[in-house]
Design a protein around this motif. Structure first.
Motif, PDB file in Angstrom:
ATOM      1  N   GLY A   1      56.702  34.193  47.866  1.00  0.00           N
ATOM      2  CA  GLY A   1      56.859  34.354  46.420  1.00  0.00           C
ATOM      3  C   GLY A   1      55.504  34.401  45.750  1.00  0.00           C
ATOM      4  O   GLY A   1      54.570  33.698  46.150  1.00  0.00           O
ATOM      5  N   ALA A   2      55.418  35.225  44.706  1.00  0.00           N
ATOM      6  CA  ALA A   2      54.109  35.433  44.060  1.00  0.00           C
ATOM      7  C   ALA A   2      53.502  34.134  43.544  1.00  0.00           C
ATOM      8  O   ALA A   2      52.280  33.992  43.507  1.00  0.00           O
ATOM      9  CB  ALA A   2      54.269  36.430  42.905  1.00  0.00           C
ATOM     10  N   MET A   3      54.347  33.158  43.154  1.00  0.00           N
ATOM     11  CA  MET A   3      53.814  31.936  42.544  1.00  0.00           C
ATOM     12  C   MET A   3      53.529  30.817  43.552  1.00  0.00           C
ATOM     13  O   MET A   3      53.244  29.684  43.152  1.00  0.00           O
ATOM     14  CB  MET A   3      54.762  31.441  41.439  1.00  0.00           C
TER      15      MET A   3
ATOM     16  N   TYR B   1      44.764  24.426  43.846  1.00  0.00           N
ATOM     17  CA  TYR B   1      45.984  23.799  43.309  1.00  0.00           C
ATOM     18  C   TYR B   1      46.660  24.722  42.297  1.00  0.00           C
ATOM     19  O   TYR B   1      47.877  24.735  42.177  1.00  0.00           O
ATOM     20  CB  TYR B   1      45.664  22.470  42.615  1.00  0.00           C
ATOM     21  N   MET B   2      45.873  25.463  41.547  1.00  0.00           N
ATOM     22  CA  MET B   2      46.434  26.309  40.478  1.00  0.00           C
ATOM     23  C   MET B   2      46.566  27.775  40.894  1.00  0.00           C
ATOM     24  O   MET B   2      47.544  28.435  40.539  1.00  0.00           O
ATOM     25  CB  MET B   2      45.534  26.241  39.226  1.00  0.00           C
ATOM     26  N   GLY B   3      45.577  28.295  41.597  1.00  0.00           N
ATOM     27  CA  GLY B   3      45.536  29.729  41.929  1.00  0.00           C
ATOM     28  C   GLY B   3      46.686  30.100  42.857  1.00  0.00           C
ATOM     29  O   GLY B   3      46.988  29.383  43.806  1.00  0.00           O
ATOM     30  N   THR B   4      47.331  31.210  42.567  1.00  0.00           N
ATOM     31  CA  THR B   4      48.498  31.634  43.351  1.00  0.00           C
ATOM     32  C   THR B   4      48.127  32.771  44.315  1.00  0.00           C
ATOM     33  O   THR B   4      47.138  33.479  44.104  1.00  0.00           O
ATOM     34  CB  THR B   4      49.619  32.127  42.413  1.00  0.00           C
ATOM     35  N   ILE B   5      48.979  32.945  45.326  1.00  0.00           N
ATOM     36  CA  ILE B   5      48.765  34.058  46.245  1.00  0.00           C
ATOM     37  C   ILE B   5      49.037  35.372  45.502  1.00  0.00           C
ATOM     38  O   ILE B   5      48.297  36.353  45.645  1.00  0.00           O
ATOM     39  CB  ILE B   5      49.703  33.940  47.478  1.00  0.00           C
ATOM     40  N   GLY B   6      50.080  35.381  44.671  1.00  0.00           N
ATOM     41  CA  GLY B   6      50.390  36.598  43.904  1.00  0.00           C
ATOM     42  C   GLY B   6      49.265  36.984  42.967  1.00  0.00           C
ATOM     43  O   GLY B   6      48.887  38.154  42.871  1.00  0.00           O
TER      44      GLY B   6
END
Ligand SMILES: Cc1cc2nc3c(=O)[nH]c(=O)nc-3n(C[C@H](O)[C@H](O)[C@H](O)COP(=O)(O)OP(=O)(O)OC[C@H]3O[C@@H](n4cnc5c(N)ncnc54)[C@H](O)[C@@H]3O)c2cc1C
Length: 288
Positions: free
Chosen positions: A73-75, A108-113
């Motif tokens: 999932g993007a998030m 912690y904050m940055g997403t793969i998406g």
């Protein structure tokens, strides 16, 4: 530095987010972890009039395996990717790569998406997704489509995503058990973007490399799929000569700018060095 004025929206579903984007001004932007977008807003390199926050959308969270494909999932955050046993079992290169992105606060904050949607050539995940043969699932008012990571990047911060489309997931065929992998990143210090980096995924059969794919980070305006470098090692065992051919092929497509990390010539050379290192470590893992 203070960002410009914007309205903040926090939709609870993907369809609400897509509806919002289609109704708002064309300079509305989605925000995921905010760790690329907010710095750009503070520098006034981006001044969106509306921010559509994806944080409350459950459909964009979690990772699973579905019909032989890994679906992220993007998030999913970079921190979650490091801790995910499912991803470690099926694509351990993601854990290795996420672990060298900046520092824990960013992860912690940055997403793969967000990392793959952003279009910054310094982002580490796009080259890995190219090596994995991943596709990005994009959804907008016109429905859903998939774009291969290898076709997604058109220039710095320019991608194949259409206005109003949200990247909902990343999908790739799970690499076979026993595959070799490595992400080699040269950086000046912890927290820095790559001077040059290379991702390698390969399989070995009877001591010879059967399949190989390579992606390069931050040595051109976009992440690069280094097809010729991978072909240079397929069909034989990894030796000095094939490593030299692969390095030369990676250097040949690298076109970095000079920056605080070094001259263009140095960073080009490092594209070859990182390629050789990634191949060597991936081969060792596949033959251990
Ligand atoms: C100090 C520092 C050091 C860093 N070092 C590195 C590093 O070494 N390597 C690295 O890879 N990254 C690095 N980053 C960037 C970090 O990994 C970001 O978190 C990441 O690039 C973007 O993810 P995000 O979730 O924060 O996206 P955001 O910042 O929220 O969004 C980035 C862009 O992508 C778009 N976007 C986000 N999600 C979606 C989506 N689902 N669909 C469509 N568009 C979307 C946004 O509209 C925006 O344009 C660093 C950041 C900082 C602050």
């Amino acid at each position: 530095m203070i960002p410009g004025v914007f309205d903040y929206h926090r939709p609870a579903s993907l369809s609400d987010a897509i509806g919002l984007l289609s109704r708002l001004d064309s300079d509305a932007r989605v925000i995921a972890g905010g760790h690329s977008l907010i710095p750009m807003m503070k520098l006034r390199l981006a001044s969106p009039s509306h921010l559509v926050d994806l944080a409350a959308i459950a459909e964009l969270k979690g990772a699973r395996v579905e019909a032989g494909e890994v679906v992220i999932g993007a998030m999913v955050t970079q921190h979650e990717a490091i801790g995910s046993e499912l991803l470690a079992a099926h694509a351990p290169i993601l854990r290795e790569t996420a672990a060298v992105i900046s520092d824990p606060q960013v992860r912690y904050m940055g997403t793969i998406g967000g990392n793959v949607a952003n279009g910054d050539p310094g982002n580490d995940m796009p080259a890995v997704m190219m090596a994995l043969g991943a596709s990005y699932v994009l959804r907008g008012q016109g429905g859903e489509r998939r774009v291969a990571a290898r076709d997604y990047y058109q220039g710095a911060y320019t991608t194949a995503a259409l206005p109003g489309e949200i990247l909902t997931a990343i999908r790739f065929p799970a690499p076979p058990a026993g595959h070799g992998y490595a992400y080699e990143k040269l950086k000046r210090k912890v927290g820095d973007y790559a001077t040059a980096a290379a991702a390698a995924i390969l399989t070995v059969s009877g001591g010879r490399i059967a399949t190989c794919s390579i992606g390069l980070t931050n040595v051109a305006e976009t992440a690069l799929f280094a097809d010729a470098a991978a072909r240079a090692v397929v069909g034989g065992a990894l030796d000095k000569a094939s490593l030299a051919r692969a390095s030369a092929a990676a250097e040949a497509i690298a076109d970095p700018a000079a920056d605080g990390r070094g001259s263009a010539e140095y960073r080009k050379k490092m594209a070859g060095v990182m390629t050789a290192r990634a191949l060597s470590r991936a081969f060792a893992r596949a033959t251990a």
